[in-house]
Structure formats: C-alpha cells, structure tokens
Design an enzyme around this catalytic site. Structure first.
Site, PDB file in Angstrom:
ATOM      1  N   GLU A  74      32.772  -9.595  34.367  1.00 12.27           N
ATOM      2  CA  GLU A  74      32.487  -9.659  35.802  1.00 12.27           C
ATOM      3  C   GLU A  74      33.264 -10.827  36.378  1.00 12.27           C
ATOM      4  OE1 GLU A  74      28.709  -9.685  38.892  1.00 12.27           O
ATOM      5  OE2 GLU A  74      28.399 -10.452  36.876  1.00 12.27           O
ATOM      6  N   CYS A 131      26.387  -8.102  39.636  1.00  7.18           N
ATOM      7  CA  CYS A 131      26.141  -8.192  41.072  1.00  7.18           C
ATOM      8  C   CYS A 131      27.412  -7.986  41.863  1.00  7.18           C
ATOM      9  CB  CYS A 131      25.512  -9.535  41.399  1.00  7.18           C
ATOM     10  SG  CYS A 131      23.875  -9.777  40.679  1.00  7.18           S
ATOM     11  N   ASN A 143      23.167  -1.746  39.173  1.00  8.95           N
ATOM     12  CA  ASN A 143      23.011  -2.957  38.369  1.00  8.95           C
ATOM     13  C   ASN A 143      21.776  -3.693  38.845  1.00  8.95           C
ATOM     14  OD1 ASN A 143      23.955  -5.401  36.699  1.00  8.95           O
ATOM     15  ND2 ASN A 143      23.794  -6.242  38.767  1.00  8.95           N
ATOM     16  N   GLU A 144      20.820  -3.853  37.953  1.00 12.05           N
ATOM     17  CA  GLU A 144      19.570  -4.572  38.233  1.00 12.05           C
ATOM     18  C   GLU A 144      18.845  -4.002  39.456  1.00 12.05           C
ATOM     19  OE1 GLU A 144      20.477  -8.760  38.347  1.00 12.05           O
ATOM     20  OE2 GLU A 144      20.783  -8.859  36.181  1.00 12.05           O
TER      21      GLU A 144
END
Length: 657
Positions: free
Chosen positions: A48, A240, A362-363
């Site tokens: 990331e 994120c 994601n999350e």
C-alpha cells in the site's frame, strides 16, 4: 535442502547438537501421519502507498511532482530566473495543455538575449547519484517555434556537476524526449537541473528521471528484497488507499494503466500527492516476477468508513462499479481479442495474468457493505466462477461488527473472509491457537493485515518472535487459513507515518527488520503438508522467569523431500528439546539448522536494552538476521538447544516417502 540468498550479509556460525540427560521438552513428529495440506499462498505480502512506500519509494521516479499536478504545483521544484524579461510559472491554458488529465505545464518565456532560466528538482530529500551509473531523463516539451537546446544535468546543491547533456530540436507540438545521463559523482543529495537560455517560449510536462537499473519503473533493491520473501500472493493496492477519504480519491484502476502522461495525480488517503506511477499493470507484472498470486482489492462503492462523512454509492448507481470489477478481471485474464484484454496486450502482455482472487472492500462492515458485496458476488460468480471473492470482516478482529460479518459470510456463500489484526506481542503469543476452533467447512480465512505492535512501536525481536509464534498457528491451520500478510511492508524513514513495517529504507539504503526475516524464513521453509506432532511439558508457566512454553509447527516438503521443524522460544532463558522422528522415515543424514536471534545480553525487562528489544538499523542492518549451519549424521532422535529469544528451524533431508 535449500539456502536463501538475500541482499544482506548472512553470517554462518556453528551450532552443535548436544545430548541431554533430561530435555525440557520432547517433540514427537509422526512421519506417517500427514495433516492438512498447506496452502501454497499461505504467506504473502501486502503493498500500500503509505509512508511514501510507493510514491518516492518503490516507484523509482527520482523527480518529485513530475507533472506539476501536486496540490502545490511547484512542490519539489526550484524555479530561478536571471534577468527582468524572464518568466517561469505553472500554467494550464487549454490551448497549450497536453491533455485534460494533466492540464498543468511549466511555461518558460525569455524575451531578451543574454537572460536565462533554471529549474531544479531534488526529488524526495535528495536524488541519489552513484558514480558510473546511468539515469534516464524523459520529458514532454513543445514550443511556439523551434528553439535552441535545453541543457540538462545532474549535480548537487553546492554546484558540483555529475553529468551534462542537452535536448535539441524541440518542435511546436507536444513530444516526448529522452536522453541518458551517466553520473561521475556519488551523492545522496543530488538534483536534476535544466537550463534555458534562448529567446522564446517553451512548455514542459512529465519530467521524470529513472535509474537505468529498474524493474518496470520500480526500485530494484526493494523489488529484490520482496522477491527474497518468496511470497505466495501480493495483496494490493490497499488498504485504506483503496477506500479513499472520499470516493473522488478512491483508487480507480482504469486511471492507473497506459502512458504515465495519461494517469492523473490524486491525493493519497495518507495525506500526500501520488501519481499512479505504479498502476494495475505494473503490479500484475510484479506478481508475475515474484511468481505470486495477485490479490486485487477493489472499492465496494464506499469511502473509508472510519470517517463521519463516509460516502456511499446509491444501490441504483452501483452498476458501473460492478462493471469496473468485471472489466478489471477481463483486463487481467481476458483473451487478447476482448475489449480489455486487448488493452493488456497493447501494453505488451498478450498472455493472461491468471487472476484468481478479488477482494471487495477493505475493512468495510455493516448492511451497506453487505448489500454491495452481494452485487459484486452475483455478477462475478456468474461471469467468472473460478475467481474467488474475499470479504471484509472489518478493522477489528473481535467485537459485534466482526461477529456480524462472519455470520453474514457463512450465510451467503463467501469464499474467504479477511481479518486484520494489530495487537501487542502478548496477544499474539496468547492466540496462536485462534484458528483451531474455526470451521473447516466454512469460509476460508485471509489474515490480510497483521503486526505485533510493541509499546514503543518498533520492529523489535520481541515483536518478530510473537509474530513467528502466531504464524506457527496459521501454518497448522492452513486448511482454514489460506493467506496471511504482514502490514505495512514499506517505510520510507524520511516520511514515516506508520510503524512497525517490514522493510525500512531511505534514498540509498534498505534493510529488513526482524519481522522481515521471520516472514522470509516462514515463507521459504514451508512444506506442503503438515506432519502430525506433539510436545511434552509445554504449558505456559513462569517460575522465577523460567518460562516453558514453545511454539512449533512441523511439515513435509515433498518436492525437496525435507522435514521442516520450526520452533519459537520467545523467553529469556535457553531451552532444550529432544526431537523424535517416528514412523517409516529414511534419512540421508544431512540437514540444516537456521537460527534467528541476536547476540545482545538477555536483559529483557529493561526498555531499549537486551535481546528482546533488539532492532536492525542502517548502521547495523543485519544485527537480527538468520544464521545457517549444515549438519551431518542426523538421526531420528535429535537433541538441541533453543536459544533464548529465538526462532529455530531444522531442515532434515529424507529419502522421500
């Protein structure tokens, strides 16, 4: 038997097997009882763009703000004029701009002979130059009429010049120009310099400088360190980063392919500008180079849910988001004659990349996410039934949202559930059996992000050994846990935002942390079947710091015909272990012992002192690193010392099943 060669120096020391009258533990390995098959994708990596790990890191463009599209259009640039009739400024006049994606350009106008202008760029805290190395400079330029040459050079801020050249015959339409500069100096604080001394106007865009030694515009030393990890998969590009603070800066894969001049600059989720220098295609090439399965994470139509201003695409508008996912799969795996497969082929890769996994979100958690995941699930299963979808269990590894996510996943035929675990070393040591109770017949598990976080957020030996202990539990449960990746992987120390990380680097150096070496050893010394085993005297007890519990896993590598035994001793005292190999096993008598520890004193209760807090640094990058020793006369009964604060791996050659 294999040896792992990495960029750091590996010291070999002698380790002698010793016969003990009364070992602390007896580890019994049954060669005839194979356990679960170990997932070939079990240990992977997660990339990331955080800590400038990609922008200013893995992406090897040494120029900062190549396209003048950062929030501050001259960020990274120094603009100098010499004379009263010289203008140097960033402009965006539609009739001159190269395209709508990157409308800004640098305008230089000189109306008097004898006057001139100079621009320079020092990259990300200095451009690293090495004597004898070549650098590829490219830029787009146009003029109102033919001009004299642009003089270009590499040098330092104190005026020392390491390379000079010129670009000539610049015409009235945008064109890409490229030259090679070979440095005659070594400096970690260099800069790119361009000088203009003619009467007229010239416009510049996408000024880039790459080391000639790179892998598809990626920094070679970092690529080599990643390759040494031998990852089974690569999860990318976030994180994120995929969610975005808003949907406007959520990752859009279609913006990340094709010529760099056609890729936009956006504000990274982590608060800095980035230019999609490494996009979907480059990530897929990296996966291919690593022989790792790509795991692409797509936005589910939701920005980061941690914000009170989370943006959610209405269900009636989700069609284009779902179609984008289908197009992505076609780009990666479709025939070269298909719409998006032909785009891939035009970039130089007619063969498919064999994309088997897509992670949706994601999350993310909650009903809004579930409804949107189901839309992706139905569409992708219908068109690409062999692609497995990964479902988010949220940012927490316990609690109401986590439990609800798992409940939904089990009721809706989810293939894989992604859990993220950031916790203390004590938590990891106490939860090595976390997955023992998971349902073998339910959704599989991906631990997409995890790291042991010490009180001082450092990559210590203590944290690495806690992760190693946890990984023994992952490997034992590989019929349930099919993927796991440490996070984050990169930390550019000049722009550090999040620690701990696997690989720390600056402009000229990179080193692996103790956690890096744990990942390297577990990934490279991994069988394809678990061997059933048991250990005696392994309850957790503490009597005057006389800790007893060991963490272990045993496996068989049928390709190399090796028994592999990993044992973690995370305590401040040495231990002894007798290893008995039972069953119909024939040994060659050869083997190898690998040990990961440090030689610091065992003073574990004093912060920043002692082996528990051992770290690697730029000055001593292999302070905590593996040692290797070949052993002979290996029998079915082995006695060995397990050093305090250590990971020990025994690789024992057999004659096969």
């Amino acid at each position: 038997m294999r040896r792992i060669f990495i960029l750091t120096v590996v010291f070999v020391i002698g380790i002698t097997a010793t016969i003990f009258a009364d070992s602390d533990h007896v580890l019994t390995v049954n060669f005839n009882k194979m356990g679960p098959q170990i997932s070939p994708t079990l240990f992977g990596i997660f990339i990331e763009d955080i800590n400038h790990g990609v922008t200013g890191g893995l992406y090897s463009d040494l120029v900062k703000n190549s396209a003048f599209e950062y929030s501050n259009p001259i960020d990274g640039w120094s603009l100098s004029t010499y004379g009263s009739n010289v203008s140097v400024q960033v402009a965006s006049k539609t009739s001159i701009s190269i395209n709508k994606i990157n409308p800004n350009y640098l305008s230089i106008e000189i109306s008097q002979n004898g006057e001139w202008a100079e621009i320079s760029n020092s990259g990300y805290n200095g451009i690293p130059l090495e004597n004898g190395e070549s650098y590829i400079l490219s830029l787009y330029a146009r003029t109102q009429k033919s001009t004299n040459a642009i003089y270009v050079g590499l040098g330092t801020s104190n005026g020392k010049i390491g390379a000079e050249n010129k670009i000539e015959n610049i015409g009235p339409v945008w064109k890409k120009y490229q030259i090679t500069l070979t440095s005659s100096i070594t400096s970690d604080n260099g800069q790119l310099i361009l000088k203009f001394g003619f009467v007229g106007s010239i416009y510049l865009n996408m000024i880039s400088l790459f080391p000639s030694k790179n892998f598809h515009d990626m920094r070679l030393d970092l690529v080599n360190m990643v390759k040494a990890l031998n990852p089974g998969f690569v999860r990318f590009p976030g994180g994120c980063f995929v969610n975005g603070n808003t949907l406007d800066n959520a990752f859009n894969w279609k913006d990340s392919i094709g010529p760099h001049i056609d890729r936009p600059t956006t504000m990274d989720f982590w608060g800095y500008d980035q230019s999609y220098g490494i996009g979907l295609y480059e990530y897929l090439l990296l996966c291919e180079h690593l022989n790792a399965q790509p795991v692409f994470v797509i936005n589910p139509g939701m920005s980061w849910q941690g914000s009170k201003d989370v943006q959610i695409v209405p269900l009636q508008d989700m069609r284009k988001w779902v179609q984008s996912a289908l197009d992505l799969i076609e780009f990666a795996d479709g025939p070269a004659t298909s719409t998006w497969g032909s785009v891939r082929a035009s970039l130089g890769h007619p063969k498919p990349f064999n994309l088997k996994y897509i992670e949706v979100g994601n999350e993310n958690v909650g009903q809004d996410y579930y409804e949107r995941f189901e839309m992706f699930q139905k569409a992708i299963n219908a068109k690409y039934p062999k692609v497995k979808l990964i479902f988010s269990a949220g940012a927490n590894y316990t609690g109401h949202d986590f439990d609800e996510a798992w409940k939904w996943a089990k009721n809706h035929g989810v293939d894989i559930v992604d859990e993220h675990i950031y916790a203390s070393p004590d938590w990891f040591l106490s939860n090595t059996d976390r997955y023992n109770s998971y349902d073998t017949n339910g959704p599989k598990v991906m631990v997409g992000e995890y790291a042991a976080q010490t009180w001082n957020s450092q990559n210590t030996l203590e944290a690495a050994l806690a992760e190693a202990a946890f990984m023994t539990g992952l490997e034992k449960n590989s019929n349930k846990v099919v993927m796991a990746s440490y996070a984050p992987i990169f930390n550019n120390v000049d722009y550090s935002q999040w620690v701990p990380d696997l690989i720390w680097f600056n402009n000229t150096q990179a080193y692996g942390t103790p956690s890096y070496y744990v990942q390297l050893l577990f990934s490279n010394y991994r069988g394809n079947f678990i061997l059933q085993s048991s250990i005696s005297n392994n309850d957790y007890t503490s009597d005057d710091n006389n800790y007893k519990r060991l963490y272990y896993v045993t496996s068989y590598d049928s390709k190399n015909k090796d028994i592999i035994i990993k044992i973690v001793n995370p305590w401040p005292n040495n231990g002894t272990c007798q290893i008995n190999l039972n069953g119909n096993v024939s040994l060659t008598g050869k083997g190898q012992i690998i040990t990961l520890t440090s030689d610091d004193p065992v003073t574990s209760n004093i912060p920043f002192r002692g082996r528990m807090n051992s770290i690697n640094t730029f000055e001593n990058p292999t302070h905590v690193s593996p040692t290797y020793e070949s052993i002979t006369n290996v029998s079915t009964s082995i006695n060995c010392t397990l050093k305090a604060y250590s990971l020990t791996i025994l690789e024992i050659e057999t004659n096969g099943l």
